[in-house]
Structure formats: structure tokens, C-alpha cells
Design a protein around this motif. Structure first.
Motif, PDB file in Angstrom:
ATOM      1  N   ALA A 143       0.835  -1.202   0.000  1.00  0.00           N
ATOM      2  CA  ALA A 143       0.000   0.000   0.000  1.00  0.00           C
ATOM      3  C   ALA A 143       0.869   1.252   0.000  1.00  0.00           C
ATOM      4  O   ALA A 143       0.594   2.227  -0.706  1.00  0.00           O
ATOM      5  N   THR A 144       1.949   1.217   0.793  1.00  0.00           N
ATOM      6  CA  THR A 144       2.840   2.371   0.863  1.00  0.00           C
ATOM      7  C   THR A 144       3.476   2.634  -0.491  1.00  0.00           C
ATOM      8  O   THR A 144       3.555   3.772  -0.955  1.00  0.00           O
ATOM      9  N   ARG A 145       3.914   1.529  -1.142  1.00  0.00           N
ATOM     10  CA  ARG A 145       4.529   1.700  -2.455  1.00  0.00           C
ATOM     11  C   ARG A 145       3.538   2.274  -3.450  1.00  0.00           C
ATOM     12  O   ARG A 145       3.855   3.178  -4.216  1.00  0.00           O
ATOM     13  N   ALA A 146       2.284   1.764  -3.413  1.00  0.00           N
ATOM     14  CA  ALA A 146       1.263   2.248  -4.354  1.00  0.00           C
ATOM     15  C   ALA A 146       0.992   3.729  -4.111  1.00  0.00           C
ATOM     16  O   ALA A 146       0.875   4.518  -5.051  1.00  0.00           O
ATOM     17  N   GLU A 147       0.931   4.107  -2.807  1.00  0.00           N
ATOM     18  CA  GLU A 147       0.652   5.501  -2.468  1.00  0.00           C
ATOM     19  C   GLU A 147       1.802   6.403  -2.953  1.00  0.00           C
ATOM     20  O   GLU A 147       1.575   7.475  -3.499  1.00  0.00           O
ATOM     21  N   ARG A 176       1.529   6.848  -6.586  1.00  0.00           N
ATOM     22  CA  ARG A 176       0.432   7.747  -6.936  1.00  0.00           C
ATOM     23  C   ARG A 176       0.842   9.204  -6.701  1.00  0.00           C
ATOM     24  O   ARG A 176       0.606  10.079  -7.523  1.00  0.00           O
ATOM     25  N   GLN A 177       1.529   9.419  -5.561  1.00  0.00           N
ATOM     26  CA  GLN A 177       1.943  10.780  -5.242  1.00  0.00           C
ATOM     27  C   GLN A 177       2.946  11.306  -6.256  1.00  0.00           C
ATOM     28  O   GLN A 177       2.872  12.460  -6.668  1.00  0.00           O
ATOM     29  N   SER A 178       3.856  10.422  -6.661  1.00  0.00           N
ATOM     30  CA  SER A 178       4.864  10.868  -7.613  1.00  0.00           C
ATOM     31  C   SER A 178       4.202  11.199  -8.953  1.00  0.00           C
ATOM     32  O   SER A 178       4.546  12.172  -9.615  1.00  0.00           O
ATOM     33  N   GLU A 179       3.206  10.386  -9.305  1.00  0.00           N
ATOM     34  CA  GLU A 179       2.443  10.626 -10.538  1.00  0.00           C
ATOM     35  C   GLU A 179       1.736  11.984 -10.455  1.00  0.00           C
ATOM     36  O   GLU A 179       1.770  12.782 -11.382  1.00  0.00           O
ATOM     37  N   GLU A 180       1.137  12.227  -9.297  1.00  0.00           N
ATOM     38  CA  GLU A 180       0.405  13.468  -9.095  1.00  0.00           C
ATOM     39  C   GLU A 180       1.361  14.655  -9.177  1.00  0.00           C
ATOM     40  O   GLU A 180       1.058  15.679  -9.788  1.00  0.00           O
ATOM     41  N   TRP A 181       2.534  14.480  -8.565  1.00  0.00           N
ATOM     42  CA  TRP A 181       3.519  15.549  -8.554  1.00  0.00           C
ATOM     43  C   TRP A 181       3.976  15.857  -9.979  1.00  0.00           C
ATOM     44  O   TRP A 181       4.071  17.012 -10.376  1.00  0.00           O
ATOM     45  N   LYS A 182       4.228  14.770 -10.750  1.00  0.00           N
ATOM     46  CA  LYS A 182       4.654  14.952 -12.136  1.00  0.00           C
ATOM     47  C   LYS A 182       3.596  15.728 -12.907  1.00  0.00           C
ATOM     48  O   LYS A 182       3.904  16.655 -13.665  1.00  0.00           O
ATOM     49  N   SER A 183       2.340  15.336 -12.689  1.00  0.00           N
ATOM     50  CA  SER A 183       1.246  15.988 -13.403  1.00  0.00           C
ATOM     51  C   SER A 183       1.169  17.467 -13.037  1.00  0.00           C
ATOM     52  O   SER A 183       1.009  18.320 -13.901  1.00  0.00           O
ATOM     53  N   THR A 184       1.293  17.748 -11.740  1.00  0.00           N
ATOM     54  CA  THR A 184       1.226  19.136 -11.288  1.00  0.00           C
ATOM     55  C   THR A 184       2.359  19.947 -11.903  1.00  0.00           C
ATOM     56  O   THR A 184       2.166  21.073 -12.365  1.00  0.00           O
ATOM     57  N   MET A 185       3.556  19.346 -11.913  1.00  0.00           N
ATOM     58  CA  MET A 185       4.713  20.034 -12.477  1.00  0.00           C
ATOM     59  C   MET A 185       4.509  20.330 -13.956  1.00  0.00           C
ATOM     60  O   MET A 185       4.770  21.436 -14.437  1.00  0.00           O
ATOM     61  N   LEU A 186       4.020  19.316 -14.668  1.00  0.00           N
ATOM     62  CA  LEU A 186       3.803  19.449 -16.106  1.00  0.00           C
ATOM     63  C   LEU A 186       2.787  20.559 -16.378  1.00  0.00           C
ATOM     64  O   LEU A 186       2.981  21.408 -17.252  1.00  0.00           O
ATOM     65  N   ASP A 187       1.735  20.555 -15.576  1.00  0.00           N
ATOM     66  CA  ASP A 187       0.685  21.557 -15.705  1.00  0.00           C
ATOM     67  C   ASP A 187       1.248  22.961 -15.487  1.00  0.00           C
ATOM     68  O   ASP A 187       1.035  23.874 -16.279  1.00  0.00           O
ATOM     69  N   ARG A 214      -3.584  16.333 -16.816  1.00  0.00           N
ATOM     70  CA  ARG A 214      -4.879  16.289 -16.112  1.00  0.00           C
ATOM     71  C   ARG A 214      -5.448  14.877 -16.117  1.00  0.00           C
ATOM     72  O   ARG A 214      -5.898  14.370 -15.098  1.00  0.00           O
ATOM     73  N   ILE A 215      -5.413  14.257 -17.316  1.00  0.00           N
ATOM     74  CA  ILE A 215      -5.978  12.911 -17.424  1.00  0.00           C
ATOM     75  C   ILE A 215      -5.160  11.952 -16.565  1.00  0.00           C
ATOM     76  O   ILE A 215      -5.696  11.119 -15.851  1.00  0.00           O
ATOM     77  N   GLU A 216      -3.836  12.151 -16.596  1.00  0.00           N
ATOM     78  CA  GLU A 216      -2.939  11.317 -15.801  1.00  0.00           C
ATOM     79  C   GLU A 216      -3.273  11.425 -14.327  1.00  0.00           C
ATOM     80  O   GLU A 216      -3.233  10.457 -13.599  1.00  0.00           O
ATOM     81  N   ALA A 217      -3.562  12.639 -13.903  1.00  0.00           N
ATOM     82  CA  ALA A 217      -3.831  12.860 -12.483  1.00  0.00           C
ATOM     83  C   ALA A 217      -5.262  12.481 -12.146  1.00  0.00           C
ATOM     84  O   ALA A 217      -5.713  12.697 -11.032  1.00  0.00           O
ATOM     85  N   GLY A 218      -5.981  11.920 -13.105  1.00  0.00           N
ATOM     86  CA  GLY A 218      -7.350  11.476 -12.842  1.00  0.00           C
ATOM     87  C   GLY A 218      -8.327  12.622 -12.694  1.00  0.00           C
ATOM     88  O   GLY A 218      -9.309  12.524 -11.982  1.00  0.00           O
ATOM     89  N   GLN A 219      -8.029  13.738 -13.371  1.00  0.00           N
ATOM     90  CA  GLN A 219      -8.924  14.902 -13.233  1.00  0.00           C
ATOM     91  C   GLN A 219      -9.729  15.139 -14.502  1.00  0.00           C
ATOM     92  O   GLN A 219     -10.009  16.269 -14.855  1.00  0.00           O
ATOM     93  N   LEU A 220     -10.036  14.054 -15.201  1.00  0.00           N
ATOM     94  CA  LEU A 220     -10.771  14.196 -16.448  1.00  0.00           C
ATOM     95  C   LEU A 220     -12.204  14.621 -16.130  1.00  0.00           C
ATOM     96  O   LEU A 220     -12.974  13.861 -15.565  1.00  0.00           O
ATOM     97  N   GLN A 221     -12.528  15.859 -16.477  1.00  0.00           N
ATOM     98  CA  GLN A 221     -13.880  16.351 -16.218  1.00  0.00           C
ATOM     99  C   GLN A 221     -14.584  16.585 -17.540  1.00  0.00           C
ATOM    100  O   GLN A 221     -14.138  17.379 -18.352  1.00  0.00           O
ATOM    101  N   LEU A 222     -15.654  15.846 -17.737  1.00  0.00           N
ATOM    102  CA  LEU A 222     -16.367  15.962 -19.003  1.00  0.00           C
ATOM    103  C   LEU A 222     -17.456  17.016 -18.899  1.00  0.00           C
ATOM    104  O   LEU A 222     -18.105  17.147 -17.870  1.00  0.00           O
TER     105      LEU A 222
END
Lengths: 231, 483
Positions: free
Chosen positions: B247-251, B254-265, B321-329
Motif C-alpha cells: 500500500a505504501t509503495r502504491a501511495e 500515486r503521489q509521484s504521478e500526481e507531482w509529475k502531473s502538477t509540475m507538467l501543468d 490532467r488525465i494522468e492525475a485522474g482529473q478528467l472532467q467531461l
């Protein structure tokens, strides 16, 4: 009309520079502000015909500045923003903006939008009645005055123009595109969210129960219709 | 149960004899009472010794009191002979009663001891489970668990074999005489080993039928039931730790993915700021006129490249955005033929003179979709077909309406996709085996397309035979009837 006075509000000096150069070359009188606070000071001190407002600025920011300017004046406000999500557009329109342009924009398009925002629909177009009564709401198109139960309600120019277009075409469903082109200008047509925001604002001002409108009706998949009671 | 030491046993037997001797002395010399009282007193002594001290002491008391009763109280007194046959009966009854009483009393005592012992073991198990739950791991969890078991049960020696790491953890003051081979065998075969010579027991530990290790202890302090309970507790503790790790590894991922997305944005937005004055300036110059045709062409190039840079940045923002799971239709009824037409026009130069056949009926039913995102899916499938097919080969964009959904597909005449690859093409960062070096791309396009289609509750799939081209299709549910 090209002697209109425009206030450009942006924290990026290069954007202020290019806007000033281009707009002055088009014959507009241009003043600039670096942030929301400065913009508010300038709007209080001088009279402008239009404000070009950036959203993302240090300090109070564009959205809040827009809200404050709108609470004090009917001056057309065009938002310039890098974000193009519908959420942001709706928020800006809700804050009182008349239009929303996404950066980077092409200059001819911005100029067209500036012209559209500056253009006032002629005071009385043919077929518009002088006075319309919607239950407790009374709209005087000659005096540009709206009262609900005798109390005056303030409408922004765009809201007023929208209402007038409805009044001259009562009891028929008007498609989104037609409404947008009639009120905003020929370059518009896709901005359905503009209508959603402005219709909601109008409903809040003139409908007795805004969540169950009796006059400004939504025509699903088509557009909107003004339900005008037979006199 | 620990066997008593020899001196204590001897002392107890002497004590038993002393008590019987005392009673005999009391009634023979001091109080003159009848034989019934004497017999009852002896029985009381037998009962007391067997209850307090155990079965041996009880039997010694029985035999000694029978002898004393016969010698000192049954006539003729002073000899082991019995004159009256009635007294034979009395003595026999006495002996049998004494033996039965001593046995019964000893059994009750044993049971009492046993239950006290079990209770103690339960308490130890409880302490162990509580401590395992609260265990704060600083080093190896398996080692700390082993230490804890040895400490709570006061074991002289304990060995735990962890199958995951193939390591043996030992604890306790003594090193127990079990070798790694035996521990491994017990774990793998799932059998219990018992060696009476060294007094060691090895039990397998499994969880959900999976062998995860084995536990070896020395001595008989812990019952086998308790040993199995310890095994289960250990298994659960290790499993819990593994689950937590995962669970820790998955979290973290996920956080690193989120961070990457935020940085890219953030980066994409930063780049758009300087693009704004460039675009404004160049379009202003283009619309002004008064520039030479050469300058006009050069300005047009600047303008087009600004647009390209801008759309690349928009793409990066969207991907993040899509990567970070923020796809809003933002769904509304749309004409798919319009969307297809618009995307086809956007392709522009990328067609490179290829023939793109548009087979989309004008009168498609409307679908409730986000036009921007649906356009991205169409564009992605088209650009993919163009990228992976030889120049000059045609690409077909087709749409058809079914009962409940509208299907859009893009067909090409490229090299096709093998069956194994078909399953992987929609996966993140997957790129065709043969195309990896030749064709530029991020391996994200089809993943984004899939995410968008899924968000619309549609399906996306590919049909292909190597050498015969590929057909990528996606379906969108039809909008409810217009009211």
C-alpha cells in the motif's frame, strides 16, 4: 468609437507592452495596470469604456477585481486567461465578465471581441415593445429600467441586451447560436456556457422563483424562450 | 509441566509419612477413640495429601495408613495379623476407599493445574497478539516477531524460518538444535516435526493455504495448540506488513504521478505566458498589412509555429490532467459527423498527400459527449493511422449507428498488429515493437483515448491481422431521445 478608453490589466510587462502598442495603433486610448489593486484605483479615478483583465495576478487577482468592478459599474469587462477550462470561464462570467478570451489569442480576434463588447445594441430595435410586464417584474426598454414590485433591479448591459432580444422575439424558442450572435456579435456562437450564466443571472433578478422559472424557459437541446403573458 | 526436583519429592513423601505417623501416635497414645474415627481421620489425610501434593503422595498415604490401621488399631494389636474376619472387610474397604479417594483428588488437582496452565498460556497468547499489533518495526519485522514470541513465552530457544526471504531468525538465550534443512522441509511439506531426544518441535506456518515459513521451539513449555496459534499470529503479522508495504509503495507511486502531473501543468502554463505576446504581436503585424510578401510569409511561419507550440502545451496540460485522474467531461448533445469533420481538418499537413476517406453519414443520431475530448479520441486514432502506415496508403474514418451506441472507427492499410500486441496497445507507454525506434511518440496517445472513451461509458478496441492493416474503433452510448 475608436477613441474608446481601454484599461489593460496584466502582471506581465510584455503583454502590457504589446497590447498598448497594438491598441494605440488602432486608435484606442490605453492605460495599464499591473495588478488588481492598481486596476481598482484606476477605475475609481478615471472613466474607461472597457477593461481587459488578466486572471492570474499577484494580490487580489483578476476574478476578485472583476467582481469588485462589476459591483460598482456597468463597464464591459473582457477576461484574458491562460486557462481554458469551462469551469474558469463560467466562474469569470459569474463574477460579472462580459467575455472570456483564452491566451494566447490572435490580435484580430481580440479586436473583434473588444468591438463586440464596446458595441451597444441600438437603444430600440424594431419590434421591441417599450414596456414588458412579467408578473411583478416591469421592464422599461426606453428608460433601460427594471423593477420588481416597484424596487429597481440593476442589470448589466449584456443582461439588458439579452432580455431585450427575448422581448422582441417572445414565445418562440431561440437557438443558442442565434442568441449569442444577436447579443455578443457575429463572431460568437459556440459559447453556450455564456448563455447559461447570463440566463441564470437574469432569472435571479427577474424571476419570482429562480429555480422554477416561469418566464425565461429552457428549451432542451435547442435554446431558450421568453414566456410572455398575453396582455 | 516441569518435573519436580528429586529433593522436593523426597521431602513430600517423608511429610506424608509424618502425617500418617502423627495421626497414629495421636489416637494410639493420647486419645482413645473408636476405629471408625481413626479410619476417617486416615482417609482425610489421604485426601489432603493427594489434593495438595499429587497421586504418588496420595498412594503413599493410602498404603501407610492401611498398614498403621492394621498394626495399631485392628486386633490383635501390635501385629499385622487379623483375627476377626469382620476386620478383614473393614480393612479392605478402607484400602479401596483410600486408593480411590487419592486417585480422584489427584485427578481434580491435575485438572485444576491444567486449566491454570491453559489460562496462563491464553494470557501469553493475548499478550503476544497485542504486542504484535502494536509492534513498531525498526529493523526486520520477522526478527522482531521472533524476539517477541521468545520473550512473551519465556522460551529458552526459538527459530523462525521466513520463506519469503529464505532466512532463519533465532531468539532466546539458547541456540536450539534445529538445522535450516528441517525448518525448510517443515515449511514446504506442511508437516509437524517432533524430536523427543532434543525435545524440539517444528510446526509449519501457512496463510490461506500458502506456506510462508516454519517455527521451531525447544522444550515442552508450550502446548501444540498454542504453538499453532503462535504460528497463525506470526503469519498474520507478516502478511499485514507485506500488505502495508504494498500500500505504501502504491501511495508513493500515486503521489509521484500526481507531482509529475502538477509540475507538467505548471510548466505548460509558464510557457504559455511568453507565447501570448508573441502571438499577439505576430497576428497584429499580419493583420496590419503593409508588409512585403516575403515578410508576410515569414510572419505566417512564426504564427503557425506559435500555434503548434501552443497546441503542444495544451496537449501536455491535458495529458497531465488525465494522468492525475482529473478528467472532467462537459457533456452536451453533439453531432459526431461535425466532430469528425473538424478533426479531419485539423490534420492539415500531417496527411502528407494521403487519401483520407470520410465515411460518416450526415444523419447520425446525436450523442451526449464532451466535444473537445471526443475530438481528441478521433484525432488520436487518425494521427496513429497516419503515423504507422506507409505514405500513399489510404485511411478511412467511418461512423455508424447501432441500437444503443454509435461506433466510430479508423481503418488503415499498414503493417497490422499482432494478437499479443493488440492487448497492450492501450497500455500506458506501450509502443509497437517494430516502431519504437522509427516513429516518434510518447506511448500515451491511445491510453488517453481509452481513458476518455471510458469516461463516456464507451468501449475502445482494435481489430487487426498482421500484414492486413488495423481497425481501431470506439463506441459511445446514444443520447436519450430528444424531448
Amino acid at each position: 468609437m475608436t477613441s474608446a478608453r481601454i484599461l489593460v490589466v496584466d502582471d506581465e510587462p510584455q503583454i502590457r507592452r504589446v497590447m498598448r502598442t497594438t491598441l494605440v495603433a488602432r486608435g484606442y486610448m490605453v492605460s495599464t495596470a499591473r495588478n488588481g489593486e492598481e486596476a481598482l484605483d484606476k477605475v475609481r479615478e478615471e472613466r474607461f469604456d472597457l477593461v481587459l483583465l488578466d486572471i492570474n495576478m499577484p494580490g487580489i487577482g483578476g476574478m476578485e477585481a472583476c467582481r469588485i468592478i462589476r459591483s460598482q459599474s456597468d463597464i464591459p469587462i473582457v477576461i484574458l486567461s491562460i486557462r481554458n477550462a469551462e469551469k474558469e470561464k463560467v466562474e469569470a462570467l459569474d463574477a460579472g465578465a462580459d467575455d472570456y478570451v483564452t491566451k494566447p489569442f490572435s490580435m484580430p480576434e481580440l479586436l473583434a471581441r473588444i468591438r463586440a463588447a464596446l458595441r451597444r445594441a441600438p437603444l430600440l430595435s424594431s419590434g421591441t415593445p417599450d414596456l414588458v410586464k412579467l408578473g411583478p417584474t416591469e421592464i422599461n426598454f426606453v428608460a433601460r429600467r427594471v423593477t420588481v414590485d416597484g424596487t429597481e433591479v440593476r442589470l448589466t448591459p449584456k443582461e439588458f441586451d439579452l432580455l431585450r432580444y427575448f422581448a422582441s422575439n417572445p414565445n418562440v424558442a431561440i437557438p443558442h447560436t442565434k442568441l449569442l450572435q444577436a447579443v455578443w456579435g457575429p463572431d460568437y456562437g459556440e459559447e453556450v456556457e455564456y448563455l447559461r450564466v447570463f440566463i441564470n443571472q437574469l432569472r435571479k433578478k427577474i424571476e419570482p422563483d429562480p429555480s422554477h422559472p416561469a418566464y425565461l424557459m429552457t428549451e432542451p437541446w435547442v435554446g431558450y424562450r421568453l414566456n410572455l403573458p398575453k396582455a | 509441566m516441569s518435573p519436580l526436583s528429586q529433593p522436593i519429592k523426597a521431602f513430600r513423601i517423608l511429610g506424608t509419612l509424618g502425617i500418617i505417623g502423627g495421626i497414629t501416635l495421636l489416637y494410639y497414645r493420647i486419645f482413645n477413640v473408636n476405629n471408625v474415627t481413626v479410619a476417617l481421620s486416615f482417609l482425610l489425610a489421604v485426601l489432603a495429601t493427594s489434593t495438595v501434593w499429587g497421586v504418588i503422595e496420595g498412594l503413599v498415604a493410602s498404603v501407610a495408613s492401611a498398614l498403621c490401621f492394621n498394626f495399631f488399631f485392628i486386633p490383635p494389636i501390635g501385629s499385622f495379623t487379623i483375627a476377626d474376619p469382620q476386620n478383614w472387610v473393614a480393612l479392605s474397604v478402607f484400602v479401596v476407599t483410600a486408593v480411590i479417594v487419592s486417585q480422584l483428588a489427584a485427578r481434580v488437582r491435575m485438572q485444576a493445574l491444567e486449566s491454570t496452565y491453559r489460562q496462563h498460556e491464553m494470557e501469553q497468547l493475548y499478550t503476544l497478539s497485542r504486542n504484535l499489533l502494536l509492534l513498531e518495526v525498526h529493523g526486520s519485522l520477522a526478527q522482531e516477531t521472533t524476539n517477541l514470541i521468545a520473550q512473551v513465552f519465556a522460551l529458552p530457544g526459538l527459530a523462525f524460518y521466513d520463506r519469503t526471504s529464505d532466512r532463519i531468525h533465532r531468539a532466546g538465550p539458547r541456540d536450539i538444535p534445529v538445522d535450516a534443512g528441517k525448518l525448510r522441509d517443515a515449511a514446504l511439506q506442511g508437516t509437524v516435526f517432533h524430536d523427543s531426544a532434543t525435545k524440539t518441535t517444528i510446526i509449519p506456518i501457512s496463510l490461506g493455504g500458502q506456506p510462508i515459513g516454519s517455527l521451531g521451539i525447544q522444550g515442552s513449555q508450550v502446548s501444540e495448540t498454542a504453538l499453532h496459534a503462535i504460528g497463525n499470529l506470526t503469519a498474520i503479522t507478516l502478511e499485514r506488513a507485506h500488505a502495508q508495504d504494498a500500500a505504501t509503495r502504491a501511495e508513493a507511486a500515486r503521489q509521484s504521478e500526481e507531482w509529475k502531473s502538477t509540475m507538467l501543468d505548471a510548466l505548460a502554463h509558464e510557457f504559455k505566458t511568453p507565447l501570448t505576446p508573441i502571438k499577439a504581436a505576430v497576428t497584429s503585424m499580419l493583420s496590419d498589412g503593409g508588409v512585403t510578401p516575403t515578410h508576410q510569409e515569414l510572419l505566417r511561419i512564426v504564427d503557425e509555429e506559435t500555434d503548434r507550440l501552443n497546441s503542444m502545451l495544451s496537449e501536455a496540460i491535458r495529458t497531465s490532467r488525465i494522468e492525475a485522474g482529473q478528467l472532467q467531461l462537459h457533456r452536451s448533445p453533439q453531432s459526431l459527423s461535425k466532430i469528425c469533420q473538424a478533426e479531419l481538418e485539423k490534420l492539415g499537413e500531417s496527411i502528407e498527400g494521403r487519401k483520407v476517406i470520410l465515411d460518416v453519414p450526415e444523419k447520425l443520431p446525436r450523442v451526449s459527449v464532451d466535444p473537445e475530448f471526443t475530438g481528441i479520441v478521433v484525432w488520436q486514432l487518425l494521427i496513429n493511422a497516419l503515423k504507422y502506415t506507409p505514405p500513399g496508403s489510404p485511411v478511412t474514418l467511418r461512423a455508424s449507428a447501432g441500437e444503443t451506441e454509435v461506433i466510430i472507427s479508423v481503418e488503415d492499410c499498414g503493417p497490422g498488429i499482432s494478437e499479443q500486441e493488440q492487448r497492450k496497445v492501450f497500455e500506458k507507454f506501450y509502443r509497437g515493437k517494430d516502431q519504437r525506434e522509427r516513429i516518434p511518440g510518447t506511448g500515451m496517445g491511445l491510453t488517453i483515448a481509452r481513458e476518455i472513451v471510458r469516461a463516456h461509458h464507451g468501449r475502445i478496441w482494435v481489430e487487426s491481422e498482421p500484414g492486413k492493416g488495423a481497425r481501431f474503433s470506439f463506441s459511445l452510448p446514444r443520447a436519450p431521445r430528444e424531448s
